[in-house]
Design a protein around this motif. Structure first.
Motif, PDB file in Angstrom:
ATOM      1  N   UNK A   1       0.846  -1.191   0.000  1.00 41.00           N
ATOM      2  CA  UNK A   1       0.000   0.000   0.000  1.00 41.00           C
ATOM      3  C   UNK A   1       0.882   1.242   0.000  1.00 41.00           C
ATOM      4  N   UNK A   2       0.355   2.409  -0.354  1.00 41.58           N
ATOM      5  CA  UNK A   2       1.149   3.636  -0.282  1.00 41.58           C
ATOM      6  C   UNK A   2       1.786   3.793   1.097  1.00 41.58           C
ATOM      7  N   UNK A   3       3.073   4.066   1.106  1.00 43.89           N
ATOM      8  CA  UNK A   3       3.916   4.179   2.300  1.00 43.89           C
ATOM      9  C   UNK A   3       4.070   2.856   3.050  1.00 43.89           C
ATOM     10  N   UNK A   4       3.607   1.766   2.466  1.00 38.53           N
ATOM     11  CA  UNK A   4       3.763   0.449   3.076  1.00 38.53           C
ATOM     12  C   UNK A   4       5.121  -0.144   2.769  1.00 38.53           C
TER      13      UNK A   4
ATOM     14  N   UNK B   1       1.573   7.025  -4.379  1.00 40.61           N
ATOM     15  CA  UNK B   1       0.239   7.186  -3.792  1.00 40.61           C
ATOM     16  C   UNK B   1      -0.732   6.116  -4.295  1.00 40.61           C
ATOM     17  N   UNK B   2      -0.198   5.056  -4.908  1.00 39.58           N
ATOM     18  CA  UNK B   2      -1.028   3.960  -5.408  1.00 39.58           C
ATOM     19  C   UNK B   2      -0.475   2.629  -4.917  1.00 39.58           C
ATOM     20  N   UNK B   3      -1.340   1.647  -4.673  1.00 45.46           N
ATOM     21  CA  UNK B   3      -0.845   0.318  -4.304  1.00 45.46           C
ATOM     22  C   UNK B   3       0.044  -0.258  -5.408  1.00 45.46           C
ATOM     23  N   UNK B   4       1.000  -1.058  -5.005  1.00 45.19           N
ATOM     24  CA  UNK B   4       1.900  -1.731  -5.952  1.00 45.19           C
ATOM     25  C   UNK B   4       1.915  -3.210  -5.618  1.00 45.19           C
TER      26      UNK B   4
END
Length: 143
Positions: free
Chosen positions: A37-40, A98-101
């Protein structure tokens, strides 16, 4: 240089992308995709175990394409693998976008550079020799 490796992954051994590449591409060894997730962040296994000779380290670094295109980096960059470490190589990926990867099995996630290093012996002194730079630090030379 010859490097001993155990490959518990189902992927080929890391390779250099071009004849003059410094880093070997590391691949994710996953039983299922991992979503960052973003910043995960997540520890991504590679299935690789190595034995570096004394006086060498392996540095795990981000892949520039993933960093630029997707905002994916290596959190403790460069990560250091010491010559006496015999565990599995893992890569701490971070999603700075700012998007899931989604990390897929077999995806090239980082690069590993093997480098020689020196050990130091401290010599306590009362002062250091003078240089033109002196104590000038971050941004001391201007633009």
């Amino acid at each position: 240089m010859e490097l001993k490796v155990i490959n518990h992954s189902h992927h080929p051994l890391p390779e250099y992308a071009t004849p003059l590449s410094a880093g070997l591409d590391l691949r994710a060894n996953l039983s299922a995709p991992v979503t960052l997730q973003p910043l995960g962040r997540a520890l991504i296994p590679t299935g690789l175990f190595i034995a570096l000779p004394p006086g060498f380290e392996a540095q795990v670094r981000p892949r520039s394409g993933l960093a630029l295109k997707k905002g994916i980096g290596v959190l403790n960059s460069p990560g250091t693998i010491d010559a006496d470490y015999r565990g599995e190589i893992g890569v701490i990926l971070v999603n700075l976008s700012d998007e899931p990867f989604v990390v897929q099995d077999g995806e090239r996630i980082a690069q590993m550079v093997v480098a020689r290093h020196e050990r130091v012996e401290w010599t306590a002194v009362d002062e250091l020799d003078e240089t033109e730079r002196g104590a000038g630090g971050f941004g001391h030379t201007g633009k």
